[in-house]
Enzyme design. Structure first.
Site, PDB file in Angstrom:
ATOM      1  N   SER A 118       0.972  -1.431  -0.254  1.00  0.00           N
ATOM      2  CA  SER A 118       0.039  -0.377  -0.010  1.00  0.00           C
ATOM      3  C   SER A 118       1.245   1.440   0.311  1.00  0.00           C
ATOM      4  CB  SER A 118      -1.070   0.301   1.282  1.00  0.00           C
ATOM      5  OG  SER A 118      -1.539  -0.971   1.122  1.00  0.00           O
ATOM      6  N   GLN A 119       0.145   2.404  -0.433  1.00  0.00           N
ATOM      7  CA  GLN A 119       0.789   3.162  -0.833  1.00  0.00           C
ATOM      8  C   GLN A 119       0.987   4.109   0.991  1.00  0.00           C
ATOM      9  OE1 GLN A 119      -1.992   6.479  -1.353  1.00  0.00           O
ATOM     10  NE2 GLN A 119      -0.872   8.187  -1.581  1.00  0.00           N
TER      11      GLN A 119
END
Length: 235
Positions: free
Chosen positions: A85-86
């Site tokens: 994930s970011q």
């Protein structure tokens, strides 16, 4: 580079301090993105979470070919159709759980193991489930090498939760569900928090914060639009 106990700093290989400036830059971008998202998120991200983000070696959780991009503020592929994930989203979801070292958290969707590493600095115990067995094995290996001794990884259907260790003070889901799986609601402790993206693969997904009050009633708060890979499983 130093880690807080219980992590073993001797397990961090020499030379990784060269990534320190990249992590500082990443944290600066997370701060800025949080300011820009103020219409969705009330208040700044906690300094405790940002401090953890500045320590955890994200480059150890990405494929070798992606290491040059490890500290970019965007998701990266990790194989098997999954992503890490970011960093901003990792920080936000961690912050929403409001964990402390006396608490236990369940993560659904281990992926690379990076989110579990961040959670391990916040909680006393992290249980993490991953439906893709090779990813679960790879994440467990890296987490072990880095000394994250309070994380336990299991391969299985996370939509059913992990009943043996329930109830949990916090539950975090790192894939988008079309609806909130009932087993996760059942396994959340009164006073606990569930952070989950909800929506279809091609729909606008919403990051939700679900709180369970002392009487067992659930309360829902929309946080912000997000984009995650879909959650798979029976529930």
């Amino acid at each position: 580079m130093e880690f807080n106990k219980p992590h073993n700093a001797d397990n961090i290989t020499a030379g990784e301090d060269r990534y320190a400036s990249a992590r500082r830059k990443m944290v600066g971008e997370i701060r800025e993105m949080a300011r820009e998202a103020s219409d969705y998120v009330s208040g700044p991200l906690s300094e405790k979470v940002l401090g953890i983000m500045s320590r955890v070696p994200r480059h150890r959780f990405v494929p070798e070919g992606e290491m040059y991009s490890a500290y970019g503020n965007y998701p990266l592929p990790i194989g098997h159709g999954q992503t890490i994930s970011q960093p901003y989203i990792v920080a936000l979801m961690t912050d929403l759980l409001e964990l402390d070292k006396q608490q236990t958290v369940l993560e659904i969707g281990t992926g690379s193991g990076y989110q579990a590493a961040v959670l391990s600095e916040m909680a006393g115990k992290v249980y993490s489930m991953e439906i893709v067995a090779p990813l679960a094995a790879a994440a467990a290996k890296v987490l072990g090498e880095l000394g994250y001794a309070n994380v336990e990884v299991k391969s299985g259907d996370g939509s059913a939760g992990w009943f043996e260790h329930a109830p949990y003070d916090g539950i975090i889901v790192t894939a988008a569900a079309e609806h909130i799986p009932q087993p996760l609601l059942d396994q959340l402790k009164p006073g606990g928090r569930l952070v989950i993206p909800v929506g279809g693969r091609f729909d606008i997904q919403q990051l939700l914060l679900i709180t369970k009050d002392r009487a067992g009633a659930f309360h829902r708060m929309n946080i912000e639009p997000v984009r995650f890979v879909p959650l798979t499983g029976e529930h």
